[in-house]
Design an enzyme around this catalytic site. Structure first.
Site, mmCIF file in Angstrom:
data_model
loop_
_atom_site.group_PDB
_atom_site.id
_atom_site.type_symbol
_atom_site.label_atom_id
_atom_site.label_comp_id
_atom_site.label_asym_id
_atom_site.label_seq_id
_atom_site.Cartn_x
_atom_site.Cartn_y
_atom_site.Cartn_z
ATOM 1 C CD GLU A 30 -1.921 1.314 3.022
ATOM 2 O OE1 GLU A 30 -2.069 2.479 3.377
ATOM 3 O OE2 GLU A 30 -1.874 0.364 3.816
ATOM 4 C CE LYS A 90 -6.608 8.275 4.238
ATOM 5 N NZ LYS A 90 -6.799 8.619 5.675
ATOM 6 C CB VAL A 110 -6.432 -0.724 3.344
ATOM 7 C CG1 VAL A 110 -6.950 -2.156 3.276
ATOM 8 C CG2 VAL A 110 -5.228 -0.637 4.278
ATOM 9 C CG ASP A 142 -14.129 9.032 10.370
ATOM 10 O OD1 ASP A 142 -14.024 8.228 9.410
ATOM 11 O OD2 ASP A 142 -13.196 9.769 10.730
ATOM 12 C CB SER A 144 -11.940 3.235 7.448
ATOM 13 O OG SER A 144 -11.114 3.070 6.311
ATOM 14 C CB ALA A 145 -13.891 3.795 2.237
ATOM 15 C CG ASP A 146 -9.243 0.866 4.754
ATOM 16 O OD1 ASP A 146 -9.217 1.397 3.630
ATOM 17 O OD2 ASP A 146 -8.329 0.965 5.596
ATOM 18 C CE LYS A 163 -3.455 3.670 12.840
ATOM 19 N NZ LYS A 163 -3.695 2.743 11.778
HETATM 20 N N1 PSU Z 1 -3.173 2.245 9.329
HETATM 21 C C1 PSU Z 1 -1.852 2.474 9.542
HETATM 22 N N2 PSU Z 1 -1.186 3.329 8.745
HETATM 23 C C2 PSU Z 1 -1.814 3.950 7.717
HETATM 24 C C3 PSU Z 1 -3.197 3.675 7.499
HETATM 25 C C4 PSU Z 1 -3.836 2.827 8.324
HETATM 26 O O1 PSU Z 1 -1.278 1.901 10.438
HETATM 27 O O2 PSU Z 1 -1.180 4.742 7.040
HETATM 28 C C5 PSU Z 1 -3.882 4.263 6.307
HETATM 29 C C6 PSU Z 1 -4.265 3.119 5.371
HETATM 30 O O3 PSU Z 1 -3.978 3.526 4.061
HETATM 31 C C7 PSU Z 1 -5.761 2.970 5.558
HETATM 32 C C8 PSU Z 1 -6.139 4.407 5.822
HETATM 33 O O4 PSU Z 1 -6.405 2.446 4.439
HETATM 34 O O5 PSU Z 1 -5.099 4.883 6.675
HETATM 35 C C9 PSU Z 1 -7.476 4.526 6.485
HETATM 36 O O6 PSU Z 1 -7.814 5.866 6.476
HETATM 37 P P1 PSU Z 1 -9.306 6.321 6.839
HETATM 38 O O7 PSU Z 1 -9.421 6.013 8.287
HETATM 39 O O8 PSU Z 1 -9.324 7.798 6.543
HETATM 40 O O9 PSU Z 1 -10.205 5.525 5.961
HETATM 41 MN MN MN Z 2 -12.579 8.341 7.789
#
Ligand code: PSU
Ligand code: MN
Length: 306
Positions: A30, A90, A110, A142, A144-146, A163
């Site tokens: 990634e 991003k 991700v 909020d 994540s779209a993951d 995390k």
């Molecule tokens: N977890 C980590 N380091 C990162 C991310 C997640 O330990 O850099 C990044 C990954 O790319 C993950 C993104 O897909 O943060 C999720 O961001 P958001 O919560 O905005 O969807």
């Molecule tokens: Mn988010």
């Protein structure tokens, strides 16, 4: 490995294309982790180290990013320089078409990495931590779209859980709702990224790359359309001290509120706070866990290819 699709908008590097055509093991990596998760200049050295670790275990690395509007699976050294130094935006899944349509650059999350890897025919992917449900999501929405990305993309993601900055219990609930299998590697507990144990159980435990490969093959042969999470705890020697972790987390969450940081800036801001506030300890932990994950992903990819 599945057969490479006909040439489309996604460009695979010559090395990755050749490996896929020959049915050899390939592991996607990634770029948001490099561009926003790790500080410069350590991120550039990490990019090389991660790719080298994949190769050392018999697989071909394919770091994913969008450069000049081209979605790329497998980057050259010069392209890795850009990912680590150009302050790329991003990109999540919804941003891919925009970045490509407008000819822009971006680092893939991700979810976005999984989507592009899948199109290229790569089904193994290693990272640090998955995005998930944020604390306070019942007010901020909020999430994540993951999570939706994994639900829709048949890719096996090796990570160290999510995390502790997230709502871990809620994240596991969403993964269950979305029918994404969650496997603990050598553990009965869901890992907590910087810490080995998040305090939550995993539904299934596996103990070897061969077991993971068997599960993934069966998941796919039974028509599983979702991805899967293979969660590996950080090596014990590299775990972040519990008291330091709890202090940085409490401070980081306060900092977000004070500065009004929301949306896609939340994860990078918290990571940066950990790195700045731990005197390099969190960076050491972060690098150690990602490296262990890319090695495991390579081992599983090799097991699947054989
Ligand atoms: N977890 C980590 N380091 C990162 C991310 C997640 O330990 O850099 C990044 C990954 O790319 C993950 C993104 O897909 O943060 C999720 O961001 P958001 O919560 O905005 O969807
Ligand atoms: Mn988010």
């Amino acid at each position: 490995m599945i057969a490479a699709p006909p040439a489309g908008p996604v460009r695979t590097s010559p090395e990755v294309a050749e490996a896929l055509a020959a049915g050899r093991a390939v592991v996607a990596l990634e770029s948001t982790l490099l561009a926003h998760g790790l500080p410069a200049p350590q991120n550039r050295a990490a990019a090389d180290e991660l790719e080298a670790a994949v190769r050392a275990h018999g697989a071909v690395p394919a770091t994913v990013a969008v450069l000049d509007g081209v979605p790329k699976v497998g980057l050259s050294a010069a392209e890795l320089d850009r990912v680590c130094g150009d302050d790329l935006v991003k990109l999540s899944v919804r941003d891919l078409g925009v970045a490509v349509g407008l000819g822009r650059d971006g680092a893939t999350t991700v979810a976005a990495t999984a989507a592009l890897a899948r199109i290229a025919g790569v089904e193994l992917f290693a990272t640090g931590g998955l995005g998930g449900v944020h604390r306070g999501a019942r007010d901020t929405w909020d999430v994540s779209a993951d999570l939706a990305g994994l639900a829709a993309t048949a890719v096996l993601v090796v990570c160290s859980g999510v995390k502790s900055i997230l709502d871990v219990a809620a994240t596991l609930e969403v993964l269950e709702t979305e029918s994404v299998p969650v496997l603990g590697y050598g553990t009965d507990s869901f890992p907590g990224f910087y810490r080995r144990d998040s305090g939550h159980a995993v539904p299934w435990r596996v103990d070897s790359p061969a077991e993971v490969a068997a599960v993934w093959r069966a998941h796919r042969s039974l028509g599983g359309v979702a991805g899967a999470v293979l969660a590996q705890p950080v090596p014990a020697a590299d775990e972040l001290d519990a008291a330091l972790h709890d202090r940085l987390l409490a401070e980081g969450l306060m900092l977000l509120a004070e500065r009004g940081i929301t949306g896609k800036d939340v994860t990078p801001a918290l990571l940066e706070h950990f790195h700045a506030g731990s005197g390099g300890a969190s960076l050491h932990t972060n690098l150690a866990l990602v490296k262990a994950n890319v090695v495991l992903a390579a081992q599983v990819a090799v097991a699947l290819a054989s």
